[in-house]
Design a protein around this motif. Structure first.
Motif, PDB file in Angstrom:
ATOM      1  N   UNK A   1       0.842  -1.211   0.027  1.00 54.05           N
ATOM      2  CA  UNK A   1      -0.109   0.054  -0.217  1.00 54.05           C
ATOM      3  C   UNK A   1       0.949   1.242   0.087  1.00 54.05           C
ATOM      4  N   UNK A   2       0.495   2.052  -1.015  1.00 51.39           N
ATOM      5  CA  UNK A   2       1.182   3.282  -0.946  1.00 51.39           C
ATOM      6  C   UNK A   2       0.096   4.394  -0.597  1.00 51.39           C
ATOM      7  N   UNK A   3       0.753   5.267   0.203  1.00 50.86           N
ATOM      8  CA  UNK A   3      -0.484   6.479   0.812  1.00 50.86           C
ATOM      9  C   UNK A   3       0.218   7.792   0.995  1.00 50.86           C
TER      10      UNK A   3
ATOM     11  N   UNK B   1       6.308  24.037  12.987  1.00 53.66           N
ATOM     12  CA  UNK B   1       7.305  24.152  12.058  1.00 53.66           C
ATOM     13  C   UNK B   1       7.002  23.573  10.821  1.00 53.66           C
ATOM     14  N   UNK B   2       7.479  24.031   9.719  1.00 56.39           N
ATOM     15  CA  UNK B   2       7.372  23.664   8.443  1.00 56.39           C
ATOM     16  C   UNK B   2       8.033  22.381   8.349  1.00 56.39           C
ATOM     17  N   UNK B   3       7.425  21.184   7.927  1.00 61.68           N
ATOM     18  CA  UNK B   3       8.063  19.907   7.940  1.00 61.68           C
ATOM     19  C   UNK B   3       7.724  19.220   6.664  1.00 61.68           C
ATOM     20  N   UNK B   4       8.828  18.594   6.078  1.00 66.35           N
ATOM     21  CA  UNK B   4       8.818  17.781   4.854  1.00 66.35           C
ATOM     22  C   UNK B   4       9.082  16.287   5.349  1.00 66.35           C
ATOM     23  N   UNK B   5       8.447  15.455   4.733  1.00 68.95           N
ATOM     24  CA  UNK B   5       8.895  13.822   5.015  1.00 68.95           C
ATOM     25  C   UNK B   5       9.504  13.446   3.771  1.00 68.95           C
ATOM     26  N   UNK B   6      10.355  12.463   3.811  1.00 72.19           N
ATOM     27  CA  UNK B   6      10.821  11.629   2.687  1.00 72.19           C
ATOM     28  C   UNK B   6       9.997  10.573   2.242  1.00 72.19           C
ATOM     29  N   UNK B   7       9.911  10.388   1.389  1.00 66.69           N
ATOM     30  CA  UNK B   7       8.927   9.330   0.578  1.00 66.69           C
ATOM     31  C   UNK B   7       9.786   7.959   0.526  1.00 66.69           C
ATOM     32  N   UNK B   8       8.962   6.877   0.819  1.00 68.14           N
ATOM     33  CA  UNK B   8       9.573   5.439   0.684  1.00 68.14           C
ATOM     34  C   UNK B   8       8.936   4.614   1.665  1.00 68.14           C
ATOM     35  N   UNK B   9       9.515   3.465   1.704  1.00 70.30           N
ATOM     36  CA  UNK B   9       9.296   2.149   2.499  1.00 70.30           C
ATOM     37  C   UNK B   9       9.537   2.686   3.911  1.00 70.30           C
TER      38      UNK B   9
ATOM     39  N   UNK C   1       5.234   5.691   2.066  1.00 69.00           N
ATOM     40  CA  UNK C   1       4.633   6.954   2.017  1.00 69.00           C
ATOM     41  C   UNK C   1       5.248   7.974   1.152  1.00 69.00           C
ATOM     42  N   UNK C   2       4.520   8.747   0.552  1.00 68.52           N
ATOM     43  CA  UNK C   2       4.901   9.657  -0.445  1.00 68.52           C
ATOM     44  C   UNK C   2       5.672  10.840   0.275  1.00 68.52           C
ATOM     45  N   UNK C   3       6.701  11.415  -0.384  1.00 68.60           N
ATOM     46  CA  UNK C   3       7.603  12.255   0.172  1.00 68.60           C
ATOM     47  C   UNK C   3       6.778  13.763  -0.311  1.00 68.60           C
ATOM     48  N   UNK C   4       7.338  14.792   0.891  1.00 67.88           N
ATOM     49  CA  UNK C   4       6.718  15.978   0.383  1.00 67.88           C
ATOM     50  C   UNK C   4       6.284  16.678   1.848  1.00 67.88           C
ATOM     51  N   UNK C   5       5.753  17.927   1.363  1.00 71.18           N
ATOM     52  CA  UNK C   5       5.468  18.749   2.446  1.00 71.18           C
ATOM     53  C   UNK C   5       4.084  18.263   3.335  1.00 71.18           C
TER      54      UNK C   5
END
Lengths: 250, 250
Positions: free
Chosen positions: A118-120, B134-142, A138-142
């Motif tokens: 599952x990708x979300x 705080x403005x936060x970005x998350x990396x995408x992936x497993x 998980x998708x990356x981004x803001x």
DNA sequence: ATAGAAATGAATGAATTTGACTGATTATCA
DNA sequence: TGATAATCAGTCAAATTCATTCATTTCTAT
């Protein structure tokens, strides 16, 4: 003691202690066991807690953890029906895109296979998926503070690497003429991308969404099948353009 | 006492002491031996502990690291000291990479600026950052189930778009000869990338990490400054290769 | 004030959890 | 090694908790 007051008292007690016994609550509220049981059943149905033998516990990564508000959770029964049916469409080995949102979140409870991927873009969804032992990306981004959803150009880029067997999307408006719409352009383009990258797409929309038109268009009606909970007005105008599955109570 | 409450009590006791005897648990919970046996059997079945003759022990066999919650309670005072100092290094307007891990998580509590941008691969970190505005970005992936960290090739690709003023990293081993090491190759390459993409890098390592060597090398000592809590053995061997900041109690 | 709806508490038998008991297995120590 | 004590898994009956039903009370909208 009014009913909401009792519910709040139960939740407060639970948050303080982590678990509560029914006998404690009976004493605390001066009501009968039956009443407390009913309260717990209700509170569980809106994902506020988890019933266990003898009482209840807090949920681990619940969706509405921070602000428990009964009124906020609308159409919960309808959503569960829709979510349950949507989850039943998942086959062994499928690769799935699961859009952020409450209805798709509810789906996770009903998924009975864990040999899927599952990708979300929903942060909360990840916790629940992992809890069930499902491979999750998980998708990356803001990260959007309000919805805990990931949006923006990075998310789209991040999405484009994947190909899905099925995509499940929430939506704000479903209209036989204007198609699927949502108030936010970032979300719209993400949903649109997901539809394009998936062999089949499903829009989860309870009856309140029908006839509504929001600001930004996501896609034409025929780009996804609709799962809903009631035969809406103008049903034929929808069903002649795309597949509409009406899930009624069993 | 409710079953879940008892299970939690058993796990808490176990985590504090490493091993527990059944007789202790019988006394602690005021239940029968049979009940405790059943509890232990259940907890073993979900990989929460290992039964041994007379009681149970924590399972940290061979390679698998302690889980997120377990790590969270180790060396907490030292970690807070280190985290507090690390957070004080952040300037207005900085772009920051915050590695997943318990010490970097603790940093978030001490960050006193919200005109910064933070990128992280830690799911838990995102929640805390957003909470602080705080403005936060998350990396995408497993997403790794155990550590709630995002790893793998997607995460690295996702990372390469960014450039940072400062990167803050957790680490498993710090050795004057072998440099920074960690048991997982996915994590290692991600940390390495973060160091390369950042003007300055800081490794947060309490004294227990010094002299340790884990399976995979992340980088040479001089690629990052070290923040620690005690003047370790062979201090000079470290300080001649890189900057070592020793944070002592205030 | 009154009819209809919603909430409550008591009672039922079913399901789950519990503690005691059994003989078998494992650890301890002379 | 052999004797003794402690711990073990498995079984069963008692106790607790459960879902469901139903009559009664309370609330709500005219």
């Amino acid at each position: 003691m009014i009913i909401e007051e009792r519910h709040r008292l139960i939740m407060d007690t639970l948050k303080k202690k982590g678990t509560v016994k029914i006998s404690e609550l009976v004493e605390l509220t001066n009501t009968s066991e039956s009443t407390i049981r009913r309260d717990l059943t209700f509170l569980e149905s809106i994902n506020a807690l988890k019933r266990v033998h003898g009482g209840a516990t807090l949920l681990k990564g619940g969706f509405n953890e921070p602000s428990y508000n009964e009124k906020l959770i609308q159409n919960i029964e309808e959503k569960k029906l829709i979510a349950g049916f949507a989850a039943s469409l998942i086959n062994h080995g499928d690769s799935i895109y699961l859009d952020a949102g409450t209805t798709t979140f509810e789906m996770i409870n009903y998924i009975d296979k864990n040999d899927i991927v599952v990708v979300t873009n929903g942060l909360k969804h990840i916790d629940a998926l992992i809890e069930k032992g499902i491979d999750a990306y998980i998708l990356g981004g803001k990260v959007r503070a309000k919805t805990k959803a990931i949006v923006g150009i990075d998310a789209i880029k991040s999405l484009e690497k994947f190909r899905f067997d099925k995509a499940f999307l929430g939506i704000n408006g479903v209209h036989y003429e204007y198609g699927y719409t949502t108030p936010d352009s970032d979300e719209a383009i993400l949903k649109e991308s997901a539809i394009k990258l998936s062999k089949e797409s499903f829009v989860l929309a309870d009856e309140s969404k029908f006839g509504e038109v929001a600001f930004i268009k996501v896609a034409e009606l025929d780009k996804a099948a609709i799962i809903t909970n009631n035969k809406v007005e103008n049903y034929e105008k929808y069903s002649e353009k795309t597949e509409v599955k009406v899930v009624t109570e069993q």
